[in-house]
Design a protein around this motif. Structure first.
Motif, PDB file in Angstrom:
ATOM      1  N   ASP A   1     -27.609 -25.248 -87.435  1.00 59.32           N
ATOM      2  CA  ASP A   1     -28.794 -26.074 -87.665  1.00 59.32           C
ATOM      3  C   ASP A   1     -28.946 -26.831 -86.356  1.00 59.32           C
ATOM      4  O   ASP A   1     -28.211 -27.779 -86.064  1.00 59.32           O
TER       5      ASP A   1
ATOM      6  N   THR B   1     -24.183 -28.095 -88.456  1.00 55.43           N
ATOM      7  CA  THR B   1     -25.327 -28.911 -88.052  1.00 55.43           C
ATOM      8  C   THR B   1     -24.960 -29.634 -86.763  1.00 55.43           C
ATOM      9  O   THR B   1     -23.985 -30.383 -86.726  1.00 55.43           O
TER      10      THR B   1
ATOM     11  N   SER C   1     -37.673 -37.864 -86.084  1.00 52.54           N
ATOM     12  CA  SER C   1     -38.244 -36.533 -86.296  1.00 52.54           C
ATOM     13  C   SER C   1     -39.757 -36.553 -86.200  1.00 52.54           C
ATOM     14  O   SER C   1     -40.430 -37.204 -87.022  1.00 52.54           O
TER      15      SER C   1
ATOM     16  N   THR D   1     -32.748 -31.723 -96.739  1.00 51.62           N
ATOM     17  CA  THR D   1     -33.660 -30.601 -97.025  1.00 51.62           C
ATOM     18  C   THR D   1     -32.883 -29.280 -97.039  1.00 51.62           C
ATOM     19  O   THR D   1     -33.249 -28.351 -97.753  1.00 51.62           O
ATOM     20  N   THR D   2     -31.818 -29.223 -96.242  1.00 55.35           N
ATOM     21  CA  THR D   2     -30.995 -28.017 -96.186  1.00 55.35           C
ATOM     22  C   THR D   2     -30.309 -27.818 -97.538  1.00 55.35           C
ATOM     23  O   THR D   2     -30.378 -26.747 -98.142  1.00 55.35           O
TER      24      THR D   2
ATOM     25  N   CYS E   1     -31.271 -28.687 -84.723  1.00 53.95           N
ATOM     26  CA  CYS E   1     -32.269 -29.743 -84.453  1.00 53.95           C
ATOM     27  C   CYS E   1     -31.951 -30.571 -83.205  1.00 53.95           C
ATOM     28  O   CYS E   1     -32.828 -30.873 -82.413  1.00 53.95           O
TER      29      CYS E   1
ATOM     30  N   GLN F   1     -42.109 -26.437 -89.603  1.00 54.35           N
ATOM     31  CA  GLN F   1     -41.047 -27.412 -89.349  1.00 54.35           C
ATOM     32  C   GLN F   1     -39.738 -26.858 -89.882  1.00 54.35           C
ATOM     33  O   GLN F   1     -39.709 -25.793 -90.496  1.00 54.35           O
ATOM     34  N   GLY F   2     -38.640 -27.606 -89.642  1.00 54.57           N
ATOM     35  CA  GLY F   2     -37.315 -27.058 -89.898  1.00 54.57           C
ATOM     36  C   GLY F   2     -37.105 -26.537 -91.308  1.00 54.57           C
ATOM     37  O   GLY F   2     -36.506 -25.477 -91.508  1.00 54.57           O
TER      38      GLY F   2
ATOM     39  N   LYS G   1     -39.186 -30.919 -84.081  1.00 52.37           N
ATOM     40  CA  LYS G   1     -39.576 -32.330 -84.146  1.00 52.37           C
ATOM     41  C   LYS G   1     -38.471 -33.245 -83.605  1.00 52.37           C
ATOM     42  O   LYS G   1     -38.643 -34.448 -83.534  1.00 52.37           O
TER      43      LYS G   1
ATOM     44  N   PHE H   1     -27.895 -31.325 -94.227  1.00 54.44           N
ATOM     45  CA  PHE H   1     -28.975 -32.314 -94.254  1.00 54.44           C
ATOM     46  C   PHE H   1     -29.668 -32.225 -95.623  1.00 54.44           C
ATOM     47  O   PHE H   1     -29.544 -31.219 -96.308  1.00 54.44           O
TER      48      PHE H   1
ATOM     49  N   SER I   1     -35.718 -27.486 -86.122  1.00 54.71           N
ATOM     50  CA  SER I   1     -36.889 -28.343 -86.259  1.00 54.71           C
ATOM     51  C   SER I   1     -37.217 -28.843 -84.865  1.00 54.71           C
ATOM     52  O   SER I   1     -36.458 -29.630 -84.293  1.00 54.71           O
TER      53      SER I   1
ATOM     54  N   GLU J   1     -35.477 -23.090 -93.114  1.00 53.83           N
ATOM     55  CA  GLU J   1     -34.406 -23.093 -94.119  1.00 53.83           C
ATOM     56  C   GLU J   1     -34.821 -22.280 -95.338  1.00 53.83           C
ATOM     57  O   GLU J   1     -34.044 -21.487 -95.866  1.00 53.83           O
TER      58      GLU J   1
HETATM   59  C1  LIG Z   1     -30.118 -31.812 -89.361  1.00 51.63           C
HETATM   60  C2  LIG Z   1     -31.494 -31.543 -89.890  1.00 51.63           C
HETATM   61  N1  LIG Z   1     -31.772 -30.340 -90.409  1.00 51.63           N
HETATM   62  C3  LIG Z   1     -33.003 -30.046 -90.876  1.00 51.63           C
HETATM   63  C4  LIG Z   1     -34.020 -30.972 -90.853  1.00 51.63           C
HETATM   64  C5  LIG Z   1     -35.373 -30.595 -91.420  1.00 51.63           C
HETATM   65  O1  LIG Z   1     -36.352 -30.524 -90.439  1.00 51.63           O
HETATM   66  P1  LIG Z   1     -37.886 -30.836 -90.772  1.00 51.63           P
HETATM   67  O2  LIG Z   1     -37.996 -32.284 -91.085  1.00 51.63           O
HETATM   68  O3  LIG Z   1     -38.616 -30.451 -89.529  1.00 51.63           O
HETATM   69  O4  LIG Z   1     -38.282 -29.997 -91.927  1.00 51.63           O
HETATM   70  C6  LIG Z   1     -33.776 -32.228 -90.330  1.00 51.63           C
HETATM   71  C7  LIG Z   1     -34.840 -33.246 -90.299  1.00 51.63           C
HETATM   72  O5  LIG Z   1     -34.649 -34.412 -90.106  1.00 51.63           O
HETATM   73  C8  LIG Z   1     -32.469 -32.530 -89.819  1.00 51.63           C
HETATM   74  O6  LIG Z   1     -32.168 -33.721 -89.289  1.00 51.63           O
END
Ligand SMILES: Cc1ncc(COP(=O)(O)O)c(C=O)c1O
Length: 457
Positions: free
Chosen positions: A214, A181, A51, A125-126, A216, A98-99, A256, A123, A254, A103
């Motif tokens: 999600d 996801t 990321s 952070t989710t 990413c 960023q992601g 990234k 994930f 995200s 969320e």
């Molecule tokens: C599946 C998934 N969702 C959300 C995120 C969150 O994204 P960010 O790190 O840009 O906040 C990530 C980050 O690794 C992720 O892998």
């Protein structure tokens, strides 16, 4: 040809610094045996995350020069919005830094106490953002997705039977949205099939539940659909991606990851009313709606990167190179999540170190050992990341799986780097019986793995 070659030439190089085992031992002690606390300079091959670690292309660097930094209505914003609309197809695009900011906007607007949000696997952070909004995050991945050795072409699929039962039990009014996801990062980087996306979408539509992806690693997921799902063999990755998004009401992204950028992201939706509320929040905490949390030059890099992520030569190399790592260690007996995922290889640390029980953090033990052995940094996805401390008894509850993720940054390392990683893992595998567990000395109540300090047992 069997040999995997990178579909690019290298124009600019960044030296990496060799370290001795003694130096690495000192760094580990100073970092409290938490590799997040290491200085990047002291890492030789950094597989902590894919990321934001992408090497940008010559075209992306050129696009940076075009970055229009106007506060409102910048040309770069319109280029970014056009690219996102072209690939993802949603009416409203909200740029964020960023992601997880996407969320927060989404869950902050839709979720409250008593709500439940299902996904294949959330994930970290989710999950944390859903819980922060007072709701409960529920993982409904298919049973095969929870068994590292089980082979299934789409182990990231959601169990739609479980979803139907959850909707029956809770009632649709308690489910403000459902997510998938793609690919399923916390479940081993495993893809979700188009058939599953369609089924989940149909169930959600039947009950009036908004359905979000999600997104990413949407391009890697599209490649798996093309190579593994009947009927998609000749389809271009972009056509597959468009079809994936057409079944959902919106997505969090995200950039990234498959945005091939070092920062950035967006929230996209077809819901006009929701977009208005989210835009208010966006202005409050991210920025004006034509830049969100990004500079104009970031918007340019992403607008270019989203298309590069969908390039067939790139995707072929990316997925083949990742599975090369997995297959070369699995061939010697190292237990990995099968089949190899898209962006990472996941070692089953519980099977690698059966002498270390989950609450003694076998994944962290392996992570520490790979750094000690060869300066390789990777991450535990197990009880350190997802375990729970019971607030009443103080007892530690283990996570469902004890994994170690070796995430491959995009376009950064060559095949010889991959061979070096294979050799290091096999060295540790040879002396696995000597490894011991860890205990946590200090931790925060949420997302503890980022900052915890540990000690060897
Ligand atoms: C599946 C998934 N969702 C959300 C995120 C969150 O994204 P960010 O790190 O840009 O906040 C990530 C980050 O690794 C992720 O892998």
């Amino acid at each position: 040809m069997k040999t995997i070659i990178e579909p690019f030439r290298i124009k600019s190089v960044e030296p990496i610094r060799m370290t001795t085992r003694e130096q690495r031992e000192e760094h580990l002690v100073a970092a409290g045996y938490n590799v997040f606390r290491l200085r990047a300079d002291d890492v030789l091959i950094d597989l902590l995350t894919d990321s934001g670690t992408t090497a940008m292309s010559a075209d992306q660097w050129a696009a940076l020069q075009r970055g229009d930094e106007s506060y409102a209505g910048s040309t770069s914003w319109y280029r970014f919005e056009r690219a996102v609309r072209d690939i993802f197809g949603y009416a409203h695009v909200l740029p964020v830094h960023q992601g997880r900011a996407a969320e927060r906007l989404l869950f902050g607007t839709l979720c409250r106490g008593g709500h439940v949000v299902p996904s294949n696997t959330h994930f970290d952070t989710t999950r944390a953002n859903i819980e922060h909004a007072g709701a409960e995050a529920v993982d409904l991945v298919i049973d095969e997705g929870r068994i590292p050795s089980a082979r299934h072409p789409f182990k990231g699929n959601m169990d739609t039977g479980k979803l139907a039962r959850l909707i029956d039990q809770m009632g649709p009014h308690r489910i403000p949205l459902c997510m998938l996801t793609v690919t399923n990062n916390s479940g081993g980087g495993q893809p979700v099939s188009m058939a599953n996306i369609k089924e989940v979408s149909a169930l959600c539509r039947k009950h009036g539940i908004p359905f979000y992806l999600d997104a990413c690693r949407f391009a890697e997921n599209a490649w798996f659909i093309r190579t593994r799902e009947e009927g998609y063999a000749g389809h271009s990755p972009i056509a597959i991606a468009r079809e994936m998004f057409s079944h959902a009401d919106g997505c969090t992204m995200s950039a990234k990851k498959d945005g091939m950028a070092n920062i950035g992201g967006f929230l996209a939706t077809n819901d006009d009313r929701l977009a208005r509320t989210e835009t208010e929040l966006l202005i409050l905490t991210e920025g004006y709606p034509t830049y969100g949390g990004m500079a104009g030059r970031d918007l340019e890099a992403i607008a270019e990167g989203l298309y590069e992520a969908l390039d067939e030569d790139y995707l072929h190399y990316r997925i083949t190179s990742t599975s090369y790592l997995g297959e070369h260690i699995a061939r010697e007996g190292v237990p990995i999540v099968q089949p190899p995922g898209g962006h990472a290889i996941y070692i089953d640390a519980a099977a690698f170190l059966p002498q270390v029980p989950p609450i003694q953090l076998p994944g962290q033990s392996l992570v520490v050992e790979l750094y000690r052995e060869a300066g390789i940094r990777c991450v535990e996805i197990g009880t350190l990341m997802f375990g729970r401390v019971d607030p009443v008894t103080g007892a530690e509850h283990a996570a469902a799986m004890e994994l170690v993720r070796l995430a491959i940054p995009r376009r950064v390392y060559t095949q010889s780097h991959v061979d070096y990683v294979v050799e290091a893992i096999l060295n540790v595998w040879q002396r696995r019986a000597t490894l011991r567990g860890y205990r946590i000395l200090e931790q925060l109540p949420s997302l503890r793995h980022f900052t915890a300090r540990l000690a060897p047992l």
